[in-house]
Motif scaffolding. Structure first.
Motif, PDB file in Angstrom:
ATOM      1  N   ARG A  69       0.831  -1.201   0.000  1.00 35.33           N
ATOM      2  CA  ARG A  69       0.000   0.000   0.000  1.00 35.33           C
ATOM      3  C   ARG A  69       0.871   1.259   0.000  1.00 35.33           C
ATOM      4  N   ASN A  70       0.613   2.155  -0.946  1.00 38.52           N
ATOM      5  CA  ASN A  70       1.336   3.427  -1.060  1.00 38.52           C
ATOM      6  C   ASN A  70       2.827   3.251  -1.325  1.00 38.52           C
ATOM      7  N   LYS A  71       3.226   2.126  -1.841  1.00 39.95           N
ATOM      8  CA  LYS A  71       4.636   1.889  -2.145  1.00 39.95           C
ATOM      9  C   LYS A  71       4.816   1.700  -3.648  1.00 39.95           C
ATOM     10  N   ASP A  72       5.915   2.183  -4.152  1.00 39.51           N
ATOM     11  CA  ASP A  72       6.288   2.006  -5.555  1.00 39.51           C
ATOM     12  C   ASP A  72       7.693   1.415  -5.556  1.00 39.51           C
ATOM     13  N   PHE A  73       7.772   0.101  -5.521  1.00 43.86           N
ATOM     14  CA  PHE A  73       9.051  -0.596  -5.426  1.00 43.86           C
ATOM     15  C   PHE A  73       9.696  -0.750  -6.806  1.00 43.86           C
ATOM     16  N   LEU A  74      10.973  -1.060  -6.788  1.00 44.43           N
ATOM     17  CA  LEU A  74      11.699  -1.428  -7.994  1.00 44.43           C
ATOM     18  C   LEU A  74      11.939  -2.936  -7.976  1.00 44.43           C
ATOM     19  N   ASP A  75      11.728  -3.573  -9.117  1.00 43.57           N
ATOM     20  CA  ASP A  75      11.918  -5.021  -9.196  1.00 43.57           C
ATOM     21  C   ASP A  75      13.279  -5.451  -8.658  1.00 43.57           C
ATOM     22  N   GLN A  76      14.320  -4.718  -9.059  1.00 41.43           N
ATOM     23  CA  GLN A  76      15.684  -5.120  -8.741  1.00 41.43           C
ATOM     24  C   GLN A  76      16.008  -4.990  -7.251  1.00 41.43           C
ATOM     25  N   ALA A  77      15.188  -4.252  -6.525  1.00 39.37           N
ATOM     26  CA  ALA A  77      15.445  -4.071  -5.090  1.00 39.37           C
ATOM     27  C   ALA A  77      14.245  -4.501  -4.251  1.00 39.37           C
ATOM     28  N   LEU A  78      13.343  -5.246  -4.836  1.00 33.84           N
ATOM     29  CA  LEU A  78      12.079  -5.564  -4.167  1.00 33.84           C
ATOM     30  C   LEU A  78      12.277  -6.351  -2.878  1.00 33.84           C
ATOM     31  N   LEU A  79      13.004  -7.461  -2.928  1.00 39.45           N
ATOM     32  CA  LEU A  79      13.104  -8.319  -1.748  1.00 39.45           C
ATOM     33  C   LEU A  79      13.805  -7.630  -0.575  1.00 39.45           C
ATOM     34  N   PRO A  80      14.977  -7.021  -0.755  1.00 39.29           N
ATOM     35  CA  PRO A  80      15.582  -6.330   0.393  1.00 39.29           C
ATOM     36  C   PRO A  80      14.742  -5.161   0.887  1.00 39.29           C
ATOM     37  N   SER A  81      14.009  -4.506  -0.013  1.00 40.34           N
ATOM     38  CA  SER A  81      13.140  -3.398   0.397  1.00 40.34           C
ATOM     39  C   SER A  81      12.029  -3.891   1.313  1.00 40.34           C
ATOM     40  N   LEU A  82      11.469  -5.054   0.996  1.00 39.37           N
ATOM     41  CA  LEU A  82      10.383  -5.615   1.799  1.00 39.37           C
ATOM     42  C   LEU A  82      10.886  -6.139   3.142  1.00 39.37           C
ATOM     43  N   ILE A  83      12.000  -6.860   3.129  1.00 35.55           N
ATOM     44  CA  ILE A  83      12.530  -7.417   4.375  1.00 35.55           C
ATOM     45  C   ILE A  83      12.886  -6.286   5.334  1.00 35.55           C
ATOM     46  N   ALA A  84      13.589  -5.261   4.849  1.00 32.50           N
ATOM     47  CA  ALA A  84      13.965  -4.142   5.714  1.00 32.50           C
ATOM     48  C   ALA A  84      12.734  -3.397   6.214  1.00 32.50           C
ATOM     49  N   ASN A 147      22.760  -9.190   2.211  1.00 28.71           N
ATOM     50  CA  ASN A 147      22.692  -8.801   3.624  1.00 28.71           C
ATOM     51  C   ASN A 147      23.027  -7.320   3.813  1.00 28.71           C
ATOM     52  N   ALA A 148      24.002  -6.840   3.050  1.00 24.73           N
ATOM     53  CA  ALA A 148      24.378  -5.429   3.115  1.00 24.73           C
ATOM     54  C   ALA A 148      23.293  -4.541   2.500  1.00 24.73           C
ATOM     55  N   GLN A 149      22.634  -5.015   1.447  1.00 31.51           N
ATOM     56  CA  GLN A 149      21.538  -4.251   0.848  1.00 31.51           C
ATOM     57  C   GLN A 149      20.442  -3.978   1.869  1.00 31.51           C
ATOM     58  N   LEU A 150      20.155  -4.967   2.713  1.00 31.23           N
ATOM     59  CA  LEU A 150      19.174  -4.769   3.781  1.00 31.23           C
ATOM     60  C   LEU A 150      19.623  -3.651   4.717  1.00 31.23           C
ATOM     61  N   GLY A 151      20.923  -3.620   5.023  1.00 31.61           N
ATOM     62  CA  GLY A 151      21.447  -2.579   5.893  1.00 31.61           C
ATOM     63  C   GLY A 151      21.315  -1.202   5.275  1.00 31.61           C
ATOM     64  N   GLY A 152      21.593  -1.104   3.972  1.00 29.66           N
ATOM     65  CA  GLY A 152      21.499   0.188   3.289  1.00 29.66           C
ATOM     66  C   GLY A 152      20.074   0.703   3.225  1.00 29.66           C
ATOM     67  N   ILE A 153      19.145  -0.145   2.816  1.00 23.37           N
ATOM     68  CA  ILE A 153      17.747   0.291   2.721  1.00 23.37           C
ATOM     69  C   ILE A 153      17.168   0.537   4.111  1.00 23.37           C
ATOM     70  N   GLY A 154      17.573  -0.301   5.079  1.00 24.27           N
ATOM     71  CA  GLY A 154      17.131  -0.073   6.457  1.00 24.27           C
ATOM     72  C   GLY A 154      17.571   1.283   6.975  1.00 24.27           C
ATOM     73  N   HIS A 155      18.754   1.709   6.576  1.00 24.41           N
ATOM     74  CA  HIS A 155      19.252   3.046   6.949  1.00 24.41           C
ATOM     75  C   HIS A 155      18.369   4.135   6.329  1.00 24.41           C
ATOM     76  N   GLU A 156      17.959   3.955   5.086  1.00 23.59           N
ATOM     77  CA  GLU A 156      17.117   4.969   4.436  1.00 23.59           C
ATOM     78  C   GLU A 156      15.724   5.025   5.066  1.00 23.59           C
ATOM     79  N   TYR A 157      15.187   3.875   5.450  1.00 19.53           N
ATOM     80  CA  TYR A 157      13.906   3.888   6.173  1.00 19.53           C
ATOM     81  C   TYR A 157      14.056   4.641   7.500  1.00 19.53           C
ATOM     82  N   ALA A 158      15.211   4.495   8.143  1.00 16.62           N
ATOM     83  CA  ALA A 158      15.458   5.215   9.401  1.00 16.62           C
ATOM     84  C   ALA A 158      15.464   6.720   9.162  1.00 16.62           C
ATOM     85  N   HIS A 159      15.977   7.150   8.003  1.00 16.74           N
ATOM     86  CA  HIS A 159      15.898   8.572   7.652  1.00 16.74           C
ATOM     87  C   HIS A 159      14.445   9.022   7.586  1.00 16.74           C
ATOM     88  N   ILE A 160      13.587   8.187   6.990  1.00 14.11           N
ATOM     89  CA  ILE A 160      12.167   8.552   6.874  1.00 14.11           C
ATOM     90  C   ILE A 160      11.529   8.647   8.255  1.00 14.11           C
TER      91      ILE A 160
END
Length: 250
Positions: A69-84, A147-160
């Motif tokens: 809901r209200n998300k516009d994901f990218l295919d190439q980053a979908l799984l780490p974006s969801l897990i984070a 595993n590092a991709q999760l860390g990077g996206i998790g950091h960006e969610y923390a910014h939000i």
């Protein structure tokens, strides 16, 4: 007049950043102090040292149903974006759009400019993924281990999360300081690193930091800059020691 110039510069930067580049769509301080609950923790979101894409695929369909809901994901980053995102349940209904853009850094989260003038719960955000960075000037997101991709996206969610607690004017002032003060930039990034660590993504923050500093082909200048702005592996581990959520993982 002099006081207006920095604000005008920031507006120019933000207007450029929040333009509508074409995206590739797919199918779709302490934690306690921030009022966050760990009630959502389950076998997926309990802190763990390493995530593997093949194991996480099991969760993708359920997470997509829960968080699209209200998300516009990218295919190439979908799984780490969801897990984070599972570590940030309060962002479930927040408008977040993943976009490819030349940002001079691997990832960057920004509120969309005009949404700054709406209520905090009505804002929308972009997470930019850089695909044009030159080899020695940075590190492409796609070159990081999962595993590092999760860390990077998790950091960006923390910014939000941090943005969501600020007024629009406060975010504008923060942007000015971020552009012109390295000290202010480091202070913010350290704060955001700690938010992600407290959510349970400490090991993933380490994986991101270690890939940039130890395993990437980025220039010495780039690595030195990153060391000066973000928490080091030792500092991440030290903060993890103060977080009860990691007790079982020690």
């Amino acid at each position: 007049m002099k006081a207006v110039i920095p604000l005008m510069l920031l507006c120019i930067v933000l207007t450029s950043a929040y333009s509508q580049p074409e995206s590739t769509n797919s199918a779709v301080s302490s934690v306690e102090h921030n009022g966050f609950s760990f009630a959502h923790f389950n076998e997926l979101t309990i802190p763990k040292k390493a995530f593997h894409a093949e194991d996480c695929m099991y969760y993708q369909e359920d997470l997509l149903e829960a968080y699209q809901r209200n998300k516009d994901f990218l295919d190439q980053a979908l799984l780490p974006s969801l897990i984070a995102l599972a570590y940030y349940p309060e962002l479930k209904d927040t408008k977040i759009r993943f976009v490819y853009l030349d940002t001079k850094t691997s990832l960057a989260a920004r509120p969309r400019f005009w949404s700054l003038f709406r209520g905090r719960d009505k804002r929308s955000y972009n997470i930019f993924i850089d695909k044009k960075v030159k080899e020695r000037e940075g590190v492409l997101f796609e070159d990081f281990p999962f595993n590092a991709q999760l860390g990077g996206i998790g950091h960006e969610y923390a910014h939000i999360i941090d943005y969501s607690k600020r007024s629009g004017l406060d975010i504008l002032w923060l942007g000015i300081k971020y552009l012109f003060s390295k000290k202010a930039k480091a202070k913010l990034e350290h704060k955001v690193d700690k938010i992600a660590i407290e959510r349970g993504l400490g090991w993933q923050a380490i994986a991101w930091e270690e890939h940039v500093i130890q395993n990437s082909k980025a220039s010495k200048k780039y690595k030195t800059y990153k060391k000066s702005v973000y928490l080091s592996t030792e500092e991440i581990k030290e903060h993890m020691q103060n977080c009860a959520v990691y007790e079982e993982a020690r």
